[in-house]
Design a protein around this motif. Sequence first.
Motif, short mmCIF file in Angstrom:
data_model
loop_
_atom_site.label_atom_id
_atom_site.label_comp_id
_atom_site.label_asym_id
_atom_site.label_seq_id
_atom_site.Cartn_x
_atom_site.Cartn_y
_atom_site.Cartn_z
N LYS A 309 32.98 39.72 40.64
CA LYS A 309 32.53 40.37 41.87
C LYS A 309 33.53 41.40 42.39
O LYS A 309 33.26 42.08 43.37
CB LYS A 309 32.28 39.32 42.95
N THR A 310 34.70 41.48 41.76
CA THR A 310 35.73 42.40 42.24
C THR A 310 35.27 43.84 42.07
O THR A 310 34.84 44.24 40.99
CB THR A 310 37.04 42.18 41.47
N ARG A 311 35.38 44.64 43.13
CA ARG A 311 34.97 46.04 43.07
C ARG A 311 36.17 46.98 43.07
O ARG A 311 36.09 48.07 42.53
CB ARG A 311 34.05 46.36 44.25
N ASP A 312 37.25 46.57 43.69
CA ASP A 312 38.43 47.43 43.71
C ASP A 312 39.05 47.46 42.31
O ASP A 312 39.33 46.41 41.73
CB ASP A 312 39.44 46.90 44.72
N PHE A 313 39.25 48.66 41.76
CA PHE A 313 39.69 48.75 40.36
C PHE A 313 41.09 48.20 40.15
O PHE A 313 41.42 47.71 39.08
CB PHE A 313 39.60 50.21 39.88
N ARG A 314 41.94 48.25 41.20
CA ARG A 314 43.30 47.72 41.04
C ARG A 314 43.28 46.19 40.97
O ARG A 314 44.00 45.58 40.17
CB ARG A 314 44.18 48.20 42.18
N ASP A 315 42.45 45.55 41.81
CA ASP A 315 42.32 44.09 41.73
C ASP A 315 41.72 43.68 40.39
O ASP A 315 42.16 42.70 39.78
CB ASP A 315 41.44 43.59 42.87
N PHE A 316 40.71 44.42 39.95
CA PHE A 316 40.09 44.09 38.67
C PHE A 316 41.07 44.25 37.53
O PHE A 316 41.15 43.41 36.62
CB PHE A 316 38.88 45.01 38.45
N GLN A 317 41.86 45.32 37.58
CA GLN A 317 42.85 45.56 36.53
C GLN A 317 43.86 44.42 36.46
O GLN A 317 44.28 44.00 35.39
CB GLN A 317 43.54 46.89 36.78
N THR A 318 44.25 43.91 37.63
CA THR A 318 45.19 42.79 37.67
C THR A 318 44.57 41.53 37.07
O THR A 318 45.24 40.77 36.35
CB THR A 318 45.62 42.52 39.11
N GLU A 319 43.29 41.30 37.34
CA GLU A 319 42.61 40.10 36.83
C GLU A 319 42.52 40.11 35.31
O GLU A 319 42.71 39.08 34.66
CB GLU A 319 41.20 40.00 37.43
N VAL A 320 42.19 41.25 34.74
CA VAL A 320 41.93 41.30 33.30
C VAL A 320 43.14 41.75 32.49
O VAL A 320 43.06 41.83 31.25
CB VAL A 320 40.73 42.24 32.99
#
Length: 363
Positions: A309-320
Amino acid sequence: MSLGTAEALQRLLSQWKRDVLANVPPEQRAELQKQIEARADELITRASDGSTGSLFSDLMGLGKGGAPSFDDVSKPVLVQDFDESVIQTQLHAAAELYYIYQHERMKVFQVAGALLRLFHDGRMRIQRGPGARALYLLEKHHPLRYKPRDRQLAYRRAFNYGALAAPPGAVVFRNFHREFVAFVAALAQYFRDLLIGEVIRGSQTLNERPFASQATIQRLGTDMRWQLDRATYGNILALTLEVGEYLKTILDALESPDIKKAFDANTKWDVIEVVSRRYLGGAAEISQRSKMADAGRLLLNFVADNPFKTRDFRDFQTEVAPLGPVAEEWIAAYRMTPEGRAFRGVTPTLRRTLGIPSAAAAL
């Protein structure tokens, strides 16, 4: 909260957000916008949960005041909960089942059966060492309920792998392999594009969107969560627990020094290879399958734990971020297996899965 009030509040919040963001420096705007949107959604949801809303009977004109106008009708708040409507335990069981399946393809269970036959027939020169005791105890740990046929049916249901037909009425994730390969390719493509973007810009810390798309990863991951949840009901969890314990017992037994000495082996993987060549018609792709088992389990556990559900690309980048090398490792091993030799590459595979025509086809 009535429909008219909800629309007025929405307009006020939108105008307030524009006014606030207009005076914020660009480097702080993205984070503040995310906080404002979250707060606005919270306020609207809380306002809509009050007791002043009209019931469905009021909308039909069956209430005390007759049929109200549309502006006075309570606006329902529809919550999107599809991404959370899965049982994570089943998804984690699917990840373990994938790990077991790759060891099945390595002939680990067949090797255990061959060693037991040799041990019972007196054709393997071990007698009092830890390996002899491990083989004696191995039958004690043999799965009582789930035999090879049950494992094959589980692989068919969860991954559509194997030769056995699924039982009538069973739900089968028929498109698992195609979607899983596409998911791994999307992860690899994301980090390849990110690396290119960092090289071109000359920095890793620039607050700009990388030259990559997270939407493909999120879409494929969400669909795999739902499909695996549908296909792994029933005995899959119990089967993975019982067979997983049996697999661990086998691998521990193959590390016994007297078993390794009996086959002039240095590791348990050498034992698997030698026994497969001598008694099982040839060795499987042990190196490739072991890497696919480990990397595939990590990727499927990530799918199980992430609602995407993450939309912010920086948060998503950190997750993956930890998964980029894992995806590349899985692809490198997969391309060396018989079914992976038709893998055209990350970008062509992703284009074909998403239905995007190649440049040659477009011409």
